[in-house]
Write a protein that holds these residues in place. Structure first.
Motif, PDB file in Angstrom:
ATOM      1  N   MET A 122     146.413  37.626 -62.210  1.00  0.00           N
ATOM      2  CA  MET A 122     145.389  37.542 -61.165  1.00  0.00           C
ATOM      3  C   MET A 122     144.052  37.975 -61.751  1.00  0.00           C
ATOM      4  O   MET A 122     143.966  39.007 -62.418  1.00  0.00           O
ATOM      5  CB  MET A 122     145.747  38.433 -59.978  1.00  0.00           C
ATOM      6  N   ASP A 123     143.020  37.182 -61.513  1.00  0.00           N
ATOM      7  CA  ASP A 123     141.672  37.486 -62.005  1.00  0.00           C
ATOM      8  C   ASP A 123     140.764  37.738 -60.804  1.00  0.00           C
ATOM      9  O   ASP A 123     140.446  36.819 -60.038  1.00  0.00           O
ATOM     10  CB  ASP A 123     141.155  36.326 -62.845  1.00  0.00           C
ATOM     11  N   PHE A 124     140.360  38.994 -60.636  1.00  0.00           N
ATOM     12  CA  PHE A 124     139.487  39.390 -59.525  1.00  0.00           C
ATOM     13  C   PHE A 124     138.036  39.256 -59.967  1.00  0.00           C
ATOM     14  O   PHE A 124     137.602  39.898 -60.919  1.00  0.00           O
ATOM     15  CB  PHE A 124     139.789  40.832 -59.126  1.00  0.00           C
ATOM     16  N   GLY A 125     137.276  38.412 -59.275  1.00  0.00           N
ATOM     17  CA  GLY A 125     135.924  38.094 -59.721  1.00  0.00           C
ATOM     18  C   GLY A 125     136.016  37.109 -60.871  1.00  0.00           C
ATOM     19  O   GLY A 125     135.419  37.306 -61.928  1.00  0.00           O
ATOM     20  N   SER A 126     136.768  36.034 -60.653  1.00  0.00           N
ATOM     21  CA  SER A 126     137.148  35.131 -61.745  1.00  0.00           C
ATOM     22  C   SER A 126     135.989  34.329 -62.307  1.00  0.00           C
ATOM     23  O   SER A 126     136.042  33.881 -63.458  1.00  0.00           O
ATOM     24  CB  SER A 126     138.251  34.182 -61.266  1.00  0.00           C
ATOM     25  N   GLY A 127     134.939  34.124 -61.514  1.00  0.00           N
ATOM     26  CA  GLY A 127     133.780  33.392 -62.030  1.00  0.00           C
ATOM     27  C   GLY A 127     134.169  31.998 -62.493  1.00  0.00           C
ATOM     28  O   GLY A 127     134.825  31.233 -61.786  1.00  0.00           O
ATOM     29  N   THR A 128     133.792  31.663 -63.718  1.00  0.00           N
ATOM     30  CA  THR A 128     134.083  30.330 -64.263  1.00  0.00           C
ATOM     31  C   THR A 128     135.479  30.238 -64.867  1.00  0.00           C
ATOM     32  O   THR A 128     135.841  29.203 -65.433  1.00  0.00           O
ATOM     33  CB  THR A 128     133.033  29.964 -65.333  1.00  0.00           C
ATOM     34  N   GLY A 129     136.254  31.317 -64.777  1.00  0.00           N
ATOM     35  CA  GLY A 129     137.648  31.257 -65.212  1.00  0.00           C
ATOM     36  C   GLY A 129     137.908  31.701 -66.636  1.00  0.00           C
ATOM     37  O   GLY A 129     138.945  31.346 -67.213  1.00  0.00           O
ATOM     38  N   SER A 130     137.021  32.504 -67.219  1.00  0.00           N
ATOM     39  CA  SER A 130     137.206  32.950 -68.608  1.00  0.00           C
ATOM     40  C   SER A 130     138.540  33.657 -68.811  1.00  0.00           C
ATOM     41  O   SER A 130     139.257  33.406 -69.791  1.00  0.00           O
ATOM     42  CB  SER A 130     136.068  33.896 -69.009  1.00  0.00           C
ATOM     43  N   LEU A 158     133.334  25.139 -59.786  1.00  0.00           N
ATOM     44  CA  LEU A 158     133.021  24.937 -61.200  1.00  0.00           C
ATOM     45  C   LEU A 158     134.231  25.265 -62.071  1.00  0.00           C
ATOM     46  O   LEU A 158     134.529  24.546 -63.029  1.00  0.00           O
ATOM     47  CB  LEU A 158     131.823  25.797 -61.598  1.00  0.00           C
ATOM     48  N   ALA A 159     134.939  26.356 -61.740  1.00  0.00           N
ATOM     49  CA  ALA A 159     136.129  26.731 -62.507  1.00  0.00           C
ATOM     50  C   ALA A 159     137.207  25.653 -62.413  1.00  0.00           C
ATOM     51  O   ALA A 159     137.873  25.325 -63.413  1.00  0.00           O
ATOM     52  CB  ALA A 159     136.664  28.066 -62.007  1.00  0.00           C
ATOM     53  N   LYS A 160     137.384  25.073 -61.221  1.00  0.00           N
ATOM     54  CA  LYS A 160     138.354  23.982 -61.046  1.00  0.00           C
ATOM     55  C   LYS A 160     137.982  22.785 -61.917  1.00  0.00           C
ATOM     56  O   LYS A 160     138.835  22.157 -62.545  1.00  0.00           O
ATOM     57  CB  LYS A 160     138.390  23.550 -59.582  1.00  0.00           C
ATOM     58  N   LEU A 161     136.681  22.469 -61.941  1.00  0.00           N
ATOM     59  CA  LEU A 161     136.206  21.328 -62.726  1.00  0.00           C
ATOM     60  C   LEU A 161     136.444  21.550 -64.213  1.00  0.00           C
ATOM     61  O   LEU A 161     136.859  20.633 -64.935  1.00  0.00           O
ATOM     62  CB  LEU A 161     134.716  21.112 -62.444  1.00  0.00           C
ATOM     63  N   LEU A 162     136.203  22.766 -64.683  1.00  0.00           N
ATOM     64  CA  LEU A 162     136.410  23.080 -66.099  1.00  0.00           C
ATOM     65  C   LEU A 162     137.891  22.990 -66.472  1.00  0.00           C
ATOM     66  O   LEU A 162     138.239  22.523 -67.566  1.00  0.00           O
ATOM     67  CB  LEU A 162     135.877  24.487 -66.404  1.00  0.00           C
ATOM     68  N   ILE A 163     138.772  23.424 -65.574  1.00  0.00           N
ATOM     69  CA  ILE A 163     140.208  23.356 -65.843  1.00  0.00           C
ATOM     70  C   ILE A 163     140.685  21.896 -65.917  1.00  0.00           C
ATOM     71  O   ILE A 163     141.654  21.588 -66.612  1.00  0.00           O
ATOM     72  CB  ILE A 163     140.986  24.141 -64.756  1.00  0.00           C
ATOM     73  N   LYS A 164     139.947  21.019 -65.257  1.00  0.00           N
ATOM     74  CA  LYS A 164     140.278  19.594 -65.321  1.00  0.00           C
ATOM     75  C   LYS A 164     139.534  18.880 -66.442  1.00  0.00           C
ATOM     76  O   LYS A 164     139.496  17.633 -66.483  1.00  0.00           O
ATOM     77  CB  LYS A 164     139.955  18.926 -63.980  1.00  0.00           C
TER      78      LYS A 164
END
Length: 385
Positions: A122-130, A158-164
């Protein structure tokens, strides 16, 4: 191109220099001190007379001066509202550095417990998903569930887009990622992470509550990372004290958790007590995004804490190197945080400490743990040759 790079550099510098919000109690203390000084000045100049008909005007003037001086010395903290444009700036300026720091901290767990195979993070304050990317890179073959928690819907998008891979129609490169705007109430994870997040909360009360909530969500390891500044280290120390108190709950044996890293002890941090106090921070070199304005290699400076559930590791009392190692012709300067809670400047020589210890120390770098038991501090000093 230059305007974009300037925007990114300006926003990045602002984030790295950002301080903590001033607490109300500290603000009141500062106001009282300023008011006392202003009143003394008024009395010395004969401007303050108790029986004067203009007492109200004098008091109003004092209040205005106090408020003006208070504004001049008080850091003006404002919450950041991450909309689309600011999210893109954050991605371009900070995502790679945060990823590098998180990989370094995850590596501490991976090296010391190679059999650890988490199934959820779990990432709290995940932002762009680093941190999601770092967890996938470290334990991806075992991880089945990723929970990214961020208040900003723009950040989550944005994080969803980067994961794709940058295209909405593509299948995600990381499977099992779930996005939330608040902490999911019934979810507990093997690894819980908060990177550069606690310092963005509006006060100490909110930070303490967040740390306690995250610890309750943690099955194995709670990982906290902040900027390697005084403010960042203060947040880490505050969280460390909170977690030690929370895990003890009045019990001294069979505790619920302990400090896994970087400290080899659970006593008061010795670094702020030094003559020239420095934050406990570490550095990680990394290759940034290949933007035209980026240098080939950058350095991320960070402070961190890993708090673990269960029993202490057998190597927990190894001293930690907390400053750059200085190798000289026949000796090595090493600054250590030791298991007894002291800060030690050890000067390692082949003659006094043996060949193996000497060679091991020369090969170590800032942030490593020294796998030896040193002599008492007064026995480690030798004259430089």
């Amino acid at each position: 191109m230059s305007s974009i790079s300037d925007e990114i550099a300006g926003f990045t510098n602002y984030l790295l220099k950002r301080k903590l919000p001033v607490e109300d109690t500290a603000l009141q203390v500062s106001a009282m001190k300023i008011e006392e000084e202003v009143r003394k000045q008024f009395v010395s100049e004969g401007c303050l007379e108790e029986n004067s008909p203009s007492v109200r005007e004098q008091e109003k003037r004092i209040q205005n001066i106090v408020l003006k001086n208070l504004r001049n010395i008080t850091y003006c903290w404002r919450p950041l509202n991450y909309q689309d444009a600011l999210c893109r700036l954050y991605m371009a300026g900070r995502m790679d550095g945060i990823f590098a720091a998180t990989m370094r901290v995850f590596g501490e767990i991976e090296r010391r417990i190679p059999d650890f195979a988490p199934h959820s993070v779990m990432d709290f304050g995940s932002g762009t998903g680093s941190s999601i990317w770092a967890a996938w890179q470290t334990w991806g073959e075992n991880l089945h569930n990723y929970h990214a928690v961020d208040l900003s819907a723009s950040m989550n998008s944005l994080a969803k887009l980067l994961i794709k891979g940058g295209e909405e129609i593509k299948r995600p490169l990381i499977r099992g990622v779930h996005f939330h705007t608040v902490l999911p109430p019934k979810v507990h994870c093997d690894v819980v992470v908060a990177t550069y997040t606690l310092s963005e909360l509006p006060g100490m009360k909110e930070r303490v509550e967040a740390v306690c909530s995250l610890w309750k969500k943690t099955k194995c390891f709670l990982v906290l990372i902040e900027n390697g500044t005084r403010s960042g280290h203060d947040v880490i120390l505050e969280a460390r004290d909170t977690l030690i108190k929370e895990s003890r709950n009045g019990i001294t044996e069979n505790c619920d958790g302990y400090v896994f890293a970087p400290c080899p002890h659970e006593q008061q941090c010795p670094l702020p007590q030094q003559t020239k106090p420095l934050p406990c921070s570490f550095v990680q070199k990394y290759h940034p995004f290949p933007f035209p304005w980026n240098e080939p290699i950058k350095v991320e400076k960070f402070s961190f804490l890993i708090f673990s559930r269960g029993q202490k590791a057998v190597d927990q009392d190894w001293p930690r190197i907390v400053q750059p190692v200085l190798c000289r012709a026949r000796h090595v300067h090493c600054h250590l945080c030791c298991a007894d809670g002291t800060f030690q400047h050890a000067i390692i020589t082949r003659k006094k400490h043996g060949r193996d210890v000497y060679r091991t120390t020369r090969a170590c770098t800032w942030g490593d743990r020294l796998p030896v038991k040193l002599l008492p501090q007064e026995d480690n000093a030798v004259e430089e040759e």
